[in-house]
Design an enzyme around this catalytic site. Structure first.
Site, PDB file in Angstrom:
ATOM      1  N   TYR A   8      -6.411 -19.193   9.543  1.00 57.69           N
ATOM      2  CA  TYR A   8      -7.109 -18.405  10.555  1.00 57.69           C
ATOM      3  C   TYR A   8      -7.899 -19.325  11.475  1.00 57.69           C
ATOM      4  O   TYR A   8      -8.148 -20.488  11.150  1.00 57.69           O
ATOM      5  CB  TYR A   8      -8.009 -17.340   9.920  1.00 57.69           C
ATOM      6  CG  TYR A   8      -9.267 -17.863   9.267  1.00 57.69           C
ATOM      7  CD1 TYR A   8     -10.446 -18.005  10.001  1.00 57.69           C
ATOM      8  CD2 TYR A   8      -9.283 -18.220   7.925  1.00 57.69           C
ATOM      9  CE1 TYR A   8     -11.612 -18.482   9.399  1.00 57.69           C
ATOM     10  CE2 TYR A   8     -10.432 -18.690   7.325  1.00 57.69           C
ATOM     11  CZ  TYR A   8     -11.594 -18.833   8.064  1.00 57.69           C
ATOM     12  OH  TYR A   8     -12.737 -19.312   7.477  1.00 57.69           O
ATOM     13  N   CYS A   9      -8.288 -18.794  12.633  1.00 55.24           N
ATOM     14  CA  CYS A   9      -9.109 -19.521  13.605  1.00 55.24           C
ATOM     15  C   CYS A   9     -10.015 -18.507  14.298  1.00 55.24           C
ATOM     16  O   CYS A   9     -10.482 -17.574  13.662  1.00 55.24           O
ATOM     17  CB  CYS A   9      -8.229 -20.298  14.585  1.00 55.24           C
ATOM     18  SG  CYS A   9      -7.129 -19.271  15.581  1.00 55.24           S
ATOM     19  N   ARG A  10     -10.229 -18.653  15.569  1.00 55.57           N
ATOM     20  CA  ARG A  10     -11.070 -17.695  16.286  1.00 55.57           C
ATOM     21  C   ARG A  10     -10.256 -16.483  16.732  1.00 55.57           C
ATOM     22  O   ARG A  10     -10.698 -15.355  16.628  1.00 55.57           O
ATOM     23  CB  ARG A  10     -11.748 -18.354  17.495  1.00 55.57           C
ATOM     24  CG  ARG A  10     -12.707 -17.421  18.228  1.00 55.57           C
ATOM     25  CD  ARG A  10     -13.431 -18.091  19.383  1.00 55.57           C
ATOM     26  NE  ARG A  10     -12.554 -18.725  20.348  1.00 55.57           N
ATOM     27  CZ  ARG A  10     -11.913 -18.082  21.323  1.00 55.57           C
ATOM     28  NH1 ARG A  10     -12.046 -16.792  21.474  1.00 55.57           N
ATOM     29  NH2 ARG A  10     -11.140 -18.742  22.157  1.00 55.57           N
TER      30      ARG A  10
END
Length: 128
Positions: free
Chosen positions: A93-95
Site C-alpha cells: 500500500y501507499c497513499r
C-alpha cells in the site's frame, strides 16, 4: 493483381491488431480489480506480509500495524536481498495505490506470484 496486394497489407494489419488485443486481454495482469480494502484485509488476516511503499517520512507519520517500510523504488532490490519467498503473500500500500501498483508490477516481474495492491493507507486504516 495489384488490388489483391493492396488488400493483403490492410487485412494483415487488421489481423495483427486483433491478435494483439486478444493476447493483451489474456495475458495482462488485472491490477484494476485490486485496491479493495476488504480484500486486502482478508489477505492480511490470513498472514500476508504488509509492505508500506511510501517514503520513510510518510511511514513515520502513520502506518498499518505490522507493516514494514520499503519505498517503492527499492522493492525489487530489498525483496531479493531479504530472500523473501516468491510465493509469500504480500499486501502493498501507499497513499493512493499508484506507487504500490508500481511496486507490485516490479515484484511480479521478479516472479512473485501472491501480491495484492491494497491501495491507499487511509482506505485501509478506515477498514481496520
Amino acid at each position: 493483381m495489384r488490388q489483391a496486394n493492396k488488400m493483403l497489407p490492410k487485412s494483415f494489419i487488421s489481423l495483427m491488431a486483433l491478435l494483439f488485443i486478444a493476447i493483451m486481454g489474456v495475458s495482462a495482469p488485472s491490477y484494476g480489480e485490486e485496491k479493495n480494502p476488504k480484500v486486502a484485509w482478508e489477505h492480511i488476516q490470513q498472514g500476508a506480509m504488509v509492505v508500506d511503499v511510501r517514503t520513510p517520512e510518510e511511514f513515520a507519520e502513520g502506518h498499518l500495524e505490522n507493516a514494514i517500510n520499503i519505498p517503492f523504488e527499492n522493492i525489487a532490490e530489498e525483496f531479493t536481498k531479504r530472500g523473501i519467498a516468491k510465493d509469500q503473500s504480500v499486501v502493498l500500500y501507499c497513499r493512493s495505490g499508484r506507487r504500490s501498483g508500481i511496486a507490485q508490477e516490479s515484484l511480479v516481474k521478479l516472479g512473485y506470484s501472491n501480491t495484492y495492491n491494497g491501495g491507499g493507507y487511509q482506505s485501509l486504516a478506515n477498514k481496520q
